[in-house]
Design an enzyme around this catalytic site. Structure first.
Site, PDB file in Angstrom:
ATOM      1  N   TRP A 103       0.832  -1.213   0.000  1.00 50.44           N
ATOM      2  CA  TRP A 103       0.000   0.000   0.000  1.00 50.44           C
ATOM      3  C   TRP A 103       0.860   1.254   0.000  1.00 50.44           C
ATOM      4  CZ3 TRP A 103      -4.358  -0.417  -2.088  1.00 50.44           C
ATOM      5  CH2 TRP A 103      -5.089  -1.596  -1.985  1.00 50.44           C
ATOM      6  N   ASP A 169      -1.319   6.637   6.641  1.00 57.05           N
ATOM      7  CA  ASP A 169      -2.435   5.853   6.093  1.00 57.05           C
ATOM      8  C   ASP A 169      -2.810   4.807   7.158  1.00 57.05           C
ATOM      9  OD1 ASP A 169      -4.087   4.010   4.935  1.00 57.05           O
ATOM     10  OD2 ASP A 169      -2.811   3.588   3.204  1.00 57.05           O
ATOM     11  N   LYS A 193     -12.538  -1.636   7.570  1.00 53.08           N
ATOM     12  CA  LYS A 193     -11.825  -2.677   8.332  1.00 53.08           C
ATOM     13  C   LYS A 193     -12.171  -2.574   9.816  1.00 53.08           C
ATOM     14  CE  LYS A 193      -8.339  -2.052   4.848  1.00 53.08           C
ATOM     15  NZ  LYS A 193      -8.506  -3.262   4.047  1.00 53.08           N
TER      16      LYS A 193
END
Ligand code: PMP
Length: 358
Positions: A103, A169, A193
């Protein structure tokens, strides 16, 4: 269907049963209004209460200092890969990105469209010191505190100079443990999530970082527009926002981030202790770098991993396949995964190991 199911998906992920029950009721008749939450105007007083309460609960859960704005946006964390450089940088400025995995690399390639990017190795990040900052002129540093695919976490953050904001992030770690938000200039996280359903993204940004975006930035990608309209610049994802609100109330009922962290550590410890004691399963990540949210491991062969995924699914342990880029096994243990899910998984792993080791 009576079999207990545990969903270890990396996202969209498991939500608490009581949150689903409240959402189900609201889908048909919200607050006795006779209307579905899906049909409520985002400008109505009732929905504006959801907006205000979600911000208040987040402020409390994160102990957010009052010089930060809370935004609820669309486009996922992926849109933030562009919005961050478009809004924090001027033309031809520089940013440094910690290259911690999949990511982080996505964020880096998007940032390269707008900025000169210096990459920082994950092992060096925590120890960046004044000399590093003197040698590198950067306008912010971006990190990914939890790499969802590799199951890696950043164990520590450097002391940042006052003029260089840290951007994080937090997609797969938000509200799973206390965070000192004051160490960050900007935090973002997709909700799907730890925080709610897919379709809504949290952005928390320090007031002094808000300035005109790069020329050509679309209106929807401009933080100033969203701040001016308090995240109601256009029609927001009302249902997703509503469920995030339910989830925030649930997180408060669990005792907030300190209690949630204890619970999450207990779950992760159970699984890692078992992995470490076994010579059949393998997780090669150094203990300090092991994610508490996404536990990845391998079996002795690809064929055994395939069999493990098939049999675990039959046993009601769902979505244990690792990300398609690295395969293996991944168990995501987000906030709503109960300890019983991990206990059941470990019991299944023990049995599987016994069946395959003579
Ligand atoms: N960053 C991280 C750490 C992630 O785990 C994900 C999604 N799994 C993303 C970014 C991309 O998020 P989205 O799909 O919400 O754009």
């Amino acid at each position: 269907m009576n079999k207990t199911i545990y969903n270890f998906s990396a996202g969209p992920a498991v939500l608490p049963q009581c949150v689903l029950g409240q959402a189900q009721e609201a889908l048909v008749d919200w607050q006795g209004s006779g209307m579905s939450i899906l049909s409520v105007s985002h400008r109505s007083d009732a929905f504006l209460e959801v907006v205000a309460k979600s911000k208040q609960d987040l402020t409390e859960l994160l102990q957010l200092p009052d010089n930060y704005h809370i935004l609820f946006l669309q486009g996922g964390a992926t849109a933030q890969f562009s919005m961050v450089p478009m809004n924090l940088l001027a033309e031809n400025q520089c940013a440094a990105y910690v290259n911690s995995g999949y990511w982080a690399q996505k964020a880096i390639s998007e940032a390269r469209r707008y900025a000169h990017v210096t990459e920082i190795d994950i092992a060096k990040f925590a120890t960046l010191d004044a000399d590093w900052f003197n040698d590198h002129s950067v306008d912010y540093i971006h990190c990914t505190p939890n790499e969802t695919i590799e199951g890696l976490t950043l164990p520590a953050y450097p002391d940042m100079p006052d003029n260089i904001p840290l951007v994080g992030d937090f997609s797969s770690i938000i509200l799973s443990e206390p965070i000192d938000v004051s160490k960050f200039g900007l935090i973002y996280a997709g909700a799907q999530k730890n925080l709610g359903p897919a379709g809504i993204t949290l952005v928390i940004v320090r007031d002094d970082l808000i300035k005109p975006a790069l020329a050509g930035t679309p209106a929807m990608y401009n933080y100033q527009n969203h701040i001016a309209k308090e995240s109601l610049y256009n029609t927001p994802p009302t249902f997703a926002w509503y469920v995030v609100g339910l989830m925030l109330s649930w997180l408060k009922q669990q005792g907030g981030t300190v209690k949630i962290q204890q619970h999450n550590h207990e779950k992760a410890k159970l699984l890692y202790d078992y992995l470490d004691a076994s010579s059949f399963y393998r997780n090669a990540i150094e203990p300090d770098y092991r994610s508490k949210m996404n536990v990845v491991f391998n079996l002795p062969s690809k064929a055994l991993e395939k069999e493990f995924i098939e049999q675990s699914a039959q046993a009601g342990l769902l979505n244990l396949a690792g990300h398609r880029s690295i395969d293996g096994i991944r168990a995501s243990l987000y906030n709503a995964m109960p300890i019983s899910g991990v206990q059941t998984l470990v019991a299944f792993m023990q049995q599987f190991e016994r069946n395959h080791v003579n």
